[in-house]
Every structure is written in structure tokens, then in C-alpha cells.
Design a protein around this motif. Structure first.
Motif, short mmCIF file in Angstrom:
data_model
loop_
_atom_site.label_atom_id
_atom_site.label_comp_id
_atom_site.label_asym_id
_atom_site.label_seq_id
_atom_site.Cartn_x
_atom_site.Cartn_y
_atom_site.Cartn_z
N ASN A 157 0.82 -1.21 0.00
CA ASN A 157 0.00 0.00 0.00
C ASN A 157 0.86 1.26 0.00
OD1 ASN A 157 -2.88 -0.72 0.00
ND2 ASN A 157 -2.40 -1.82 1.88
N MET A 158 1.97 1.24 0.72
CA MET A 158 2.83 2.41 0.77
C MET A 158 3.46 2.68 -0.59
SD MET A 158 3.92 4.93 2.62
CE MET A 158 3.86 4.53 4.38
N ARG A 159 3.94 1.64 -1.27
CA ARG A 159 4.59 1.87 -2.57
C ARG A 159 3.59 2.34 -3.61
NH1 ARG A 159 6.43 -4.36 -3.55
NH2 ARG A 159 6.82 -4.11 -1.33
N ILE A 160 2.35 1.83 -3.53
CA ILE A 160 1.30 2.34 -4.42
C ILE A 160 1.05 3.81 -4.14
CG2 ILE A 160 -1.15 2.19 -5.01
CD1 ILE A 160 -0.95 -0.83 -4.42
N ALA A 161 0.96 4.15 -2.86
CA ALA A 161 0.73 5.55 -2.48
C ALA A 161 1.85 6.45 -2.96
CB ALA A 161 0.57 5.65 -0.96
N GLN A 162 3.10 5.98 -2.90
CA GLN A 162 4.22 6.79 -3.38
C GLN A 162 4.05 7.15 -4.85
OE1 GLN A 162 7.39 4.10 -1.06
NE2 GLN A 162 8.36 5.74 -2.24
N VAL A 163 3.66 6.17 -5.66
CA VAL A 163 3.44 6.43 -7.08
C VAL A 163 2.27 7.38 -7.28
CG1 VAL A 163 2.81 5.40 -9.30
CG2 VAL A 163 4.45 4.23 -7.79
N VAL A 164 1.17 7.12 -6.58
CA VAL A 164 -0.03 7.92 -6.75
C VAL A 164 0.21 9.38 -6.35
CG1 VAL A 164 -2.38 8.29 -5.88
CG2 VAL A 164 -1.62 5.99 -6.52
N TYR A 165 0.85 9.61 -5.21
CA TYR A 165 1.10 10.98 -4.78
C TYR A 165 2.10 11.68 -5.70
CZ TYR A 165 -1.66 11.33 -0.52
OH TYR A 165 -2.71 11.43 0.37
N THR A 166 3.07 10.95 -6.21
CA THR A 166 4.03 11.57 -7.12
C THR A 166 3.37 12.01 -8.42
OG1 THR A 166 5.92 10.35 -6.20
CG2 THR A 166 6.15 11.18 -8.44
N LEU A 167 2.46 11.19 -8.96
CA LEU A 167 1.84 11.53 -10.24
C LEU A 167 0.67 12.49 -10.10
CD1 LEU A 167 1.97 8.10 -12.11
CD2 LEU A 167 3.30 10.17 -12.59
N THR A 168 -0.05 12.45 -8.99
CA THR A 168 -1.22 13.33 -8.85
C THR A 168 -0.85 14.73 -8.39
OG1 THR A 168 -1.63 12.42 -6.64
CG2 THR A 168 -2.87 11.47 -8.48
N GLN A 169 0.44 15.05 -8.31
CA GLN A 169 0.83 16.44 -8.10
C GLN A 169 0.48 17.28 -9.31
OE1 GLN A 169 5.26 17.38 -8.62
NE2 GLN A 169 5.29 15.14 -8.60
N PHE A 170 0.34 16.62 -10.48
CA PHE A 170 0.04 17.34 -11.71
C PHE A 170 -1.46 17.55 -11.83
CE2 PHE A 170 3.81 14.65 -12.50
CZ PHE A 170 4.75 15.67 -12.58
N PRO A 171 -1.90 18.78 -12.16
CA PRO A 171 -3.33 19.09 -12.12
C PRO A 171 -4.17 18.32 -13.12
CG PRO A 171 -2.08 20.92 -13.03
CD PRO A 171 -1.09 19.97 -12.49
N THR A 172 -3.55 17.70 -14.13
CA THR A 172 -4.34 16.92 -15.09
C THR A 172 -4.41 15.45 -14.72
OG1 THR A 172 -2.36 16.73 -16.46
CG2 THR A 172 -3.94 18.46 -17.04
N VAL A 173 -3.84 15.08 -13.56
CA VAL A 173 -3.88 13.68 -13.12
C VAL A 173 -4.67 13.58 -11.82
CG1 VAL A 173 -2.55 11.66 -12.44
CG2 VAL A 173 -1.65 13.20 -14.20
N ASP A 174 -5.80 12.90 -11.89
CA ASP A 174 -6.64 12.69 -10.70
C ASP A 174 -6.44 11.31 -10.10
OD1 ASP A 174 -7.90 15.24 -10.99
OD2 ASP A 174 -9.16 14.38 -12.57
N GLY A 175 -6.14 10.33 -10.94
CA GLY A 175 -5.99 8.96 -10.47
C GLY A 175 -4.98 8.21 -11.31
N VAL A 176 -4.58 7.02 -10.82
CA VAL A 176 -3.51 6.26 -11.45
C VAL A 176 -3.94 4.81 -11.64
CG1 VAL A 176 -1.11 5.48 -11.25
CG2 VAL A 176 -1.76 7.75 -10.39
N LEU A 177 -3.71 4.28 -12.84
CA LEU A 177 -3.83 2.86 -13.13
C LEU A 177 -2.43 2.27 -13.31
CD1 LEU A 177 -6.79 2.83 -15.69
CD2 LEU A 177 -6.85 2.02 -13.32
N PHE A 178 -2.31 0.96 -13.04
CA PHE A 178 -1.00 0.33 -13.08
C PHE A 178 -0.92 -0.74 -14.16
CE2 PHE A 178 -1.19 2.20 -8.94
CZ PHE A 178 0.12 2.52 -8.62
N GLU A 179 0.24 -0.82 -14.80
CA GLU A 179 0.59 -1.92 -15.68
C GLU A 179 1.92 -2.50 -15.21
OE1 GLU A 179 0.77 -0.50 -19.67
OE2 GLU A 179 -1.41 -0.34 -19.90
#
Length: 311
Positions: A157-179
Motif C-alpha cells: 500500500n505504501m509503494r502504491i501511495a508513493q506512485v499515486v502521490y508523485t503523479l497526482t501532483q500534476f493538475p491533469t492527473v486525478d488517479g492512477v492505473l497500473f501496468e
């Protein structure tokens, strides 16, 4: 109130020479801005050099500057400290691939002086970044399968959160999907963490620390007075800032309140004058009230910095 100063011994080696090395710290840089479009080859286009755009929740305000012919861009990278998320900033030459730059910095991990201040990452070593696209507010990040290896559910959960918080700093990114390795995934790890819908900051806000210090950054050479700002969710929104020199002596302090508290997160900002005769290592200590009377505040953040005399 007595504070332990053992952390200074830990960071001494990392901060040796910092007075000279950090002379450029705190300079303005172009804000990270949006990551608006999917570009050929799975890259992501961001702001062009010379533009400025305010970020979303938690992002820095930023501005542009040139050093010689190079324009710098500033963005957030979210690591861990203790059992909570922790934000650092990175400056580098301006690039339209700012989302890629942020993810690559995340996978590189904290730098030596951040590590000396107990900043870490739950993303497994060997994880590689393969690509990033953004469409309709959703960033799809492609990582190698090492990302889901090892650790328990808390680590995942922490590593997912790290990715999500890093990418959602940008105003055009609200959520993250993973591959993983180019294939969409609905579940990550043997713990079965479900990621079949875009993951947002709200999903992992419980991993935010009670007090997040956004400025100053670890190892930064700070002005006098020093601007201390961030966010907090603490009792009655009360926030105290103390400046300590290398001996552990409090050489400056101030009290402020966050814009919200006791169950909600608010922002705070305060300038704190302090007294030192020359540039020296020190700490910015931010804490809440000892409302329970235990002899120490329930939440405290220590940021090692280089203190400077007032001009």
C-alpha cells in the motif's frame, strides 16, 4: 521541553560541506505543471520551458529561473519516513517529459542526505519505469514486475501511495492505473491489493503524516528568518516551530495555527527569526501541543538544515 539531538549525529556526515554545496538551494524553479497529453512511444508531454502552472493538492507553487542557458523545473517526489509518506523536491533541467522525470526520480530513491535523515522508499530495488500515458485525468504507469515483489500489505500500500502521490501532483492527473511489463493489472502482490479502478490520493490519505513539512527541504541552506510551511492534522490546529543549532540549543521559535485541525488537514506557514553568528548545521523542529501532558508532543518532524546569520 527537552529534545533529543541524536539525529544531528546521524546527519553530520551527510551535511559536511553542505554550506558550500547548498548555496543554490531554495532558488526558484519552474513549477511541475500539467502532464496533459500522451506522446508517441508512451512518453508524456508536460509544460514547455518558460511556462508556469500551479499544481494540484500538495504541489509547490514554483516559478521559472534560468542558470546560464538552462531553465530548471521543480517537481515533487514522494518517499517514506517512518510509517508515513514524505515529500521531497527535485530540480533539474526543464523537460516536456516531466511525468517521466518524476517517476524516474522516485525509482532512484532518496539521496544520501535524505537517507541520513531517515527518508526511505518501499518500492523494491530493481523496479524499472517502462512508460506513462495520461488520458481524461487518469495516468497509466507501466513498471516492471519487481514492483509487486516482497513486503506485506503495508509495504504494498505504501509503494502504491508513493506512485499515486508523485503523479497526482500534476493538475491533469486525478488517479492512477497500473501496468506491469506492459500488461494491465487489477491486483498487486500476493496480498491482493485491488487496483482495478484509478487510485487517488483520497484512497491513501491515512498514510499522510500528522505534520508534513514542505519547506524547508532536508539539507537546505535557509534564510533568516526561515520560512516554514506545510500541512497538518493536529489537535486544535496548533503548530509550534523551533529552530535548533548544532548543540541542540533553541535559537528561534514561533507559534502558528493550520487552516484546519482536529480531524481535518490544513496548511500552515510562518517565518521564524533565529540567532546564529555564522553558517552552521541545525534543525527545524515542527510539533503540535502536548495536550495530554506526557512531557513530549505526540507528533514531531525534524528537518536538518544549514542555518545562516541574519543579514
Amino acid at each position: 521541553m527537552k529534545y533529543a539531538i541524536g539525529i544531528l549525529a546521524v546527519v553530520v556526515a551527510a551535511l559536511l560541506g553542505l554550506v558550500a554545496a547548498s548555496c543554490g538551494a531554495g532558488r526558484d524553479a519552474e513549477s511541475a505543471g500539467p502532464v496533459p497529453t500522451a506522446a508517441p512511444g508512451g512518453d508524456v508531454a508536460g509544460t514547455s520551458p518558460g511556462t508556469t502552472s500551479s499544481g494540484s493538492e500538495g504541489s509547490s507553487e514554483g516559478s521559472s529561473t534560468s542558470s546560464g542557458s538552462a531553465t530548471l523545473v521543480r517537481y515533487q517526489v514522494w518517499f517514506t519516513r517512518g510509517e508515513s509518506l514524505f515529500m521531497v523536491r527535485r530540480d533539474e533541467a526543464s523537460t516536456p517529459r516531466i511525468g517521466t522525470a518524476a517517476m524516474e526520480s522516485l525509482l532512484e530513491g532518496p539521496d544520501p542526505r535524505e537517507q541520513a535523515a531517515a527518508v526511505g522508499s518501499q518500492i523494491p530495488a530493481g523496479t524499472q519505469f517502462l512508460g506513462l500515458t495520461v488520458e481524461d485525468g487518469v495516468a497509466t504507469v507501466d513498471l516492471t514486475s519487481e514492483f509487486e515483489s516482497g513486503g506485506g500489505s503495508a509495504s504494498m500500500n505504501m509503494r502504491i501511495a508513493q506512485v499515486v502521490y508523485t503523479l497526482t501532483q500534476f493538475p491533469t492527473v486525478d488517479g492512477v492505473l497500473f501496468e506491469l511489463d506492459g500488461q494491465p493489472v487489477d491486483v498487486l502482490g500476493g496480498e491482493g491489493v485491488i487496483v482495478d479502478e484509478p487510485v487517488t490520493r483520497r484512497d491513501y490519505r491515512s498514510l499522510m503524516p500528522a505534520i508534513l513539512v514542505e519547506d524547508p527541504q532536508i539539507g537546505e541552506r535557509v534564510l533568516n528568518p526561515v520560512l516554514v510551511q506545510g500541512s497538518a492534522n493536529v489537535f486544535e490546529a496548533n503548530v509550534t516551530v523551533e529552530v535548533m543549532d548544532a548543540s541542540g540549543k533553541v535559537v528561534g521559535s514561533a507559534f502558528t495555527t493550520a487552516t484546519c485541525g482536529t480531524g481535518c488537514r490544513g496548511t500552515f506557514s510562518v517565518r521564524v527569526p533565529y540567532e546564529v553568528s555564522s553558517a552552521t548545521r541545525g534543525l527545524i523542529v515542527v510539533h503540535d501541543d502536548d495536550a495530554a501532558g506526557t512531557g513530549s508532543p505526540p507528533h514531531e518532524v525534524r528537518i536538518p538544515v544549514v542555518l545562516t546569520p541574519s543579514s
